[in-house]
Write an enzyme that holds these catalytic residues in place. Sequence first.
Site, PDB file in Angstrom:
ATOM      1  N   LYS A  33       0.918  -1.217   0.217  1.00 55.61           N
ATOM      2  CA  LYS A  33      -0.012   0.015  -0.006  1.00 55.61           C
ATOM      3  C   LYS A  33       1.058   1.198   0.248  1.00 55.61           C
ATOM      4  O   LYS A  33       1.786   1.340   0.766  1.00 55.61           O
ATOM      5  CB  LYS A  33      -0.830   0.146   1.091  1.00 55.61           C
ATOM      6  N   ASP A  61      -3.331   4.305  -1.708  1.00 62.11           N
ATOM      7  CA  ASP A  61      -4.416   4.632  -0.744  1.00 62.11           C
ATOM      8  C   ASP A  61      -4.553   6.220  -0.859  1.00 62.11           C
ATOM      9  O   ASP A  61      -3.762   6.997   0.031  1.00 62.11           O
ATOM     10  CB  ASP A  61      -3.935   4.421   0.598  1.00 62.11           C
ATOM     11  N   LYS A  63      -7.608   7.949  -0.873  1.00 64.22           N
ATOM     12  CA  LYS A  63      -8.962   8.575   0.015  1.00 64.22           C
ATOM     13  C   LYS A  63      -9.310   9.681  -0.832  1.00 64.22           C
ATOM     14  O   LYS A  63      -9.428  10.748  -0.076  1.00 64.22           O
ATOM     15  CB  LYS A  63      -8.408   8.777   1.430  1.00 64.22           C
ATOM     16  N   ASP A  66     -14.112  14.760  -3.556  1.00 64.62           N
ATOM     17  CA  ASP A  66     -14.359  15.918  -4.326  1.00 64.62           C
ATOM     18  C   ASP A  66     -15.778  15.782  -5.001  1.00 64.62           C
ATOM     19  O   ASP A  66     -16.448  14.727  -4.716  1.00 64.62           O
ATOM     20  CB  ASP A  66     -13.139  15.921  -5.416  1.00 64.62           C
ATOM     21  N   THR A 116     -10.098   4.167  10.711  1.00 66.82           N
ATOM     22  CA  THR A 116      -9.962   3.258  11.928  1.00 66.82           C
ATOM     23  C   THR A 116      -9.436   4.137  13.150  1.00 66.82           C
ATOM     24  O   THR A 116      -9.380   3.785  14.344  1.00 66.82           O
ATOM     25  CB  THR A 116      -9.062   2.436  11.680  1.00 66.82           C
ATOM     26  N   ARG A 209       3.127  -0.022  10.771  1.00 65.50           N
ATOM     27  CA  ARG A 209       4.297  -0.026  11.599  1.00 65.50           C
ATOM     28  C   ARG A 209       4.581  -1.037  12.234  1.00 65.50           C
ATOM     29  O   ARG A 209       5.665  -1.225  12.373  1.00 65.50           O
ATOM     30  CB  ARG A 209       3.612   1.454  12.702  1.00 65.50           C
TER      31      ARG A 209
HETATM   32  O1  C5P Z   1       0.925   1.650  10.848  1.00 73.96           O
HETATM   33  P1  C5P Z   1      -0.307   1.171  10.859  1.00 73.96           P
HETATM   34  O2  C5P Z   1      -0.865  -0.274  10.622  1.00 73.96           O
HETATM   35  O3  C5P Z   1      -1.447   1.851  11.679  1.00 73.96           O
HETATM   36  O4  C5P Z   1      -0.860   1.516   9.190  1.00 73.96           O
HETATM   37  C1  C5P Z   1      -2.306   1.544   8.753  1.00 73.96           C
HETATM   38  C2  C5P Z   1      -2.389   2.035   7.296  1.00 73.96           C
HETATM   39  O5  C5P Z   1      -3.707   2.035   7.044  1.00 73.96           O
HETATM   40  C3  C5P Z   1      -1.957   3.557   7.397  1.00 73.96           C
HETATM   41  O6  C5P Z   1      -1.212   3.613   6.120  1.00 73.96           O
HETATM   42  C4  C5P Z   1      -3.209   4.264   7.562  1.00 73.96           C
HETATM   43  O7  C5P Z   1      -3.168   5.544   6.668  1.00 73.96           O
HETATM   44  C5  C5P Z   1      -4.197   3.285   6.766  1.00 73.96           C
HETATM   45  N1  C5P Z   1      -5.608   3.395   7.045  1.00 73.96           N
HETATM   46  C6  C5P Z   1      -6.138   3.317   8.250  1.00 73.96           C
HETATM   47  N2  C5P Z   1      -7.480   3.361   8.566  1.00 73.96           N
HETATM   48  C7  C5P Z   1      -8.354   3.667   7.381  1.00 73.96           C
HETATM   49  C8  C5P Z   1      -7.961   3.569   6.250  1.00 73.96           C
HETATM   50  C9  C5P Z   1      -6.320   3.507   5.987  1.00 73.96           C
HETATM   51  O8  C5P Z   1      -5.294   3.254   9.128  1.00 73.96           O
HETATM   52  N3  C5P Z   1      -9.442   3.436   7.687  1.00 73.96           N
END
Ligand code: C5P
Length: 230
Positions: A33, A61, A63, A66, A116, A209
């Site tokens: 991603k 990603d 998002k 518009d 989330t 992460r």
């Molecule tokens: O580091 P972590 O595992 O929290 O990363 C989650 C990834 O998913 C990040 O790139 C974040 O932008 C993305 N994301 C999210 N919640 C969403 C959509 C995308 O955490 N609803």
Amino acid sequence: MTDDRLIVALDVPNALEGLSLAEQLGDAVGFYKIGLGMLTGGGLALANELKSEHGKRIFLDMKLFDIGATIENAVRGLAQFDLDFLTVHGDPHVVRAAKEGAAGKPLKILAVTILTSLDRADLDAGLIKPGDLPDLVAERAGRAFEAGADGVIASPQEAAMIRALPEATGRLIVTPGVRPAGSALGDQKRVATPAQAIADGADHIVVGRPIWAADAPRAAADAILAELRT
Ligand code: C5P
């Protein structure tokens, strides 16, 4: 064959670091991603390289949100790249326009339900209508599917509820907010373990992460893949 249920979020500052991480992960990971943080750091070039040179699948990603005409143009442009998934916000007019823009291309449009990282207090601050968060997520997911979304992004805690919606039949559920037991939450508030997310109906989990910030990213990815196999 890689297990493409795992999508690794390359939330590192630039394409060089992204490439180096992907090289460390090697053939363990087949799906990446690339998000907004990488856009000005060569994100699209990295997407192309990972796809054409390394045979990886790519989830962009963005998002997007518009007016419909702008979404349609933006998605038509992005669909020229060889991408697999693209995110837009789950508002029906946005999803419909994105699907128009992607017409004739294999690009799948995924709708964001509610980030989330947000909880009810955050929704209040954003003037989002009253109601329990899971109910709002289910409502947004249902409307996005009706508008043609190929899938939704949702917290793993909402995956089972979305999977049970009649409109979700044949659609994808992709869940960020996944944390192996014992790892740091960061800013994620509605989390579950990788195995739980898949058991609850997610088709793919997005992990950032816990892999890219780990001392040994390959070992972290292997541990998650092993958990998915059990
Ligand atoms: O580091 P972590 O595992 O929290 O990363 C989650 C990834 O998913 C990040 O790139 C974040 O932008 C993305 N994301 C999210 N919640 C969403 C959509 C995308 O955490 N609803």
